[in-house]
Design a protein around this motif. Structure first.
Motif, PDB file in Angstrom:
ATOM      1  N   SER A   4       0.836  -1.195   0.000  1.00 36.81           N
ATOM      2  CA  SER A   4       0.000   0.000   0.000  1.00 36.81           C
ATOM      3  C   SER A   4       0.871   1.246   0.000  1.00 36.81           C
ATOM      4  N   PHE A   6       0.396   5.418   1.116  1.00 35.91           N
ATOM      5  CA  PHE A   6      -0.426   6.436   1.754  1.00 35.91           C
ATOM      6  C   PHE A   6       0.241   7.786   1.563  1.00 35.91           C
ATOM      7  N   ILE A   8       0.222  11.515   3.115  1.00 37.10           N
ATOM      8  CA  ILE A   8      -0.188  12.164   4.355  1.00 37.10           C
ATOM      9  C   ILE A   8       0.291  13.608   4.319  1.00 37.10           C
ATOM     10  N   ILE A  14      -4.595  11.515   6.010  1.00 39.26           N
ATOM     11  CA  ILE A  14      -4.324  10.621   4.879  1.00 39.26           C
ATOM     12  C   ILE A  14      -5.291  11.031   3.776  1.00 39.26           C
ATOM     13  N   GLU A  17      -4.743   7.059  -0.823  1.00 39.95           N
ATOM     14  CA  GLU A  17      -4.160   5.745  -0.567  1.00 39.95           C
ATOM     15  C   GLU A  17      -4.364   4.860  -1.781  1.00 39.95           C
ATOM     16  N   SER A  25      -4.994  -1.759   6.383  1.00 38.67           N
ATOM     17  CA  SER A  25      -5.787  -0.786   7.125  1.00 38.67           C
ATOM     18  C   SER A  25      -5.007   0.492   7.378  1.00 38.67           C
ATOM     19  N   ARG A  26      -5.722   1.606   7.375  1.00 43.01           N
ATOM     20  CA  ARG A  26      -5.097   2.891   7.681  1.00 43.01           C
ATOM     21  C   ARG A  26      -4.488   2.909   9.080  1.00 43.01           C
ATOM     22  N   SER A  27      -4.933   2.031   9.933  1.00 43.64           N
ATOM     23  CA  SER A  27      -4.422   2.021  11.309  1.00 43.64           C
ATOM     24  C   SER A  27      -2.926   1.724  11.359  1.00 43.64           C
ATOM     25  N   CYS A  29      -0.792   3.289   9.873  1.00 41.17           N
ATOM     26  CA  CYS A  29      -0.151   4.610   9.886  1.00 41.17           C
ATOM     27  C   CYS A  29      -0.004   5.164  11.298  1.00 41.17           C
TER      28      CYS A  29
END
Length: 109
Positions: A4, A6, A8, A14, A17, A25-27, A29
């Motif tokens: 992935s 991202f 930012i 974010i 993506e 998952s964005r988590s 980050c």
């Protein structure tokens, strides 16, 4: 390889993506945000951040962090070079980005 990517902004949002191999998952980050908080300046965020299941590799250009997520060990310079080429591609396709970000051509990184 890269799972992935991202993008930012300097506010920690974010705003873009892209997922290739699997949706991460964005988590993930959150580890990046923790390292960002520990750094005194944006340029001091470590380019490689290990997490329990991923590695986060990042570059900071034009007040934007480009963060790649990988799951296996790959040569980090290969990924960092790819990220710089992504930034360069955006500059060619959208030449107004440095101006929109409040940068002049002489201060653009």
């Amino acid at each position: 390889m890269i799972h992935s990517l991202f993008l930012i902004n300097s506010s920690g949002d974010i705003f873009l993506e892209k997922h290739w191999k699997s949706v991460v998952s964005r988590s993930v980050c959150d580890y990046f945000f923790e390292a960002q908080e520990r750094a005194t300046e944006a340029e001091n965020v470590p380019p490689v951040i290990p997490t329990p299941h991923h590695y986060l590799l990042s570059v900071y250009r034009h007040k934007i962090f480009f963060v790649a997520v990988i799951q296996t060990e790959v040569p980090p310079l290969f990924v960092i070079e790819f990220l710089h080429r992504v930034v360069d591609t955006f500059q060619v396709l959208l030449p107004g980005i440095p101006v929109l970000m409040g940068l002049t051509s002489s201060s653009a990184q």
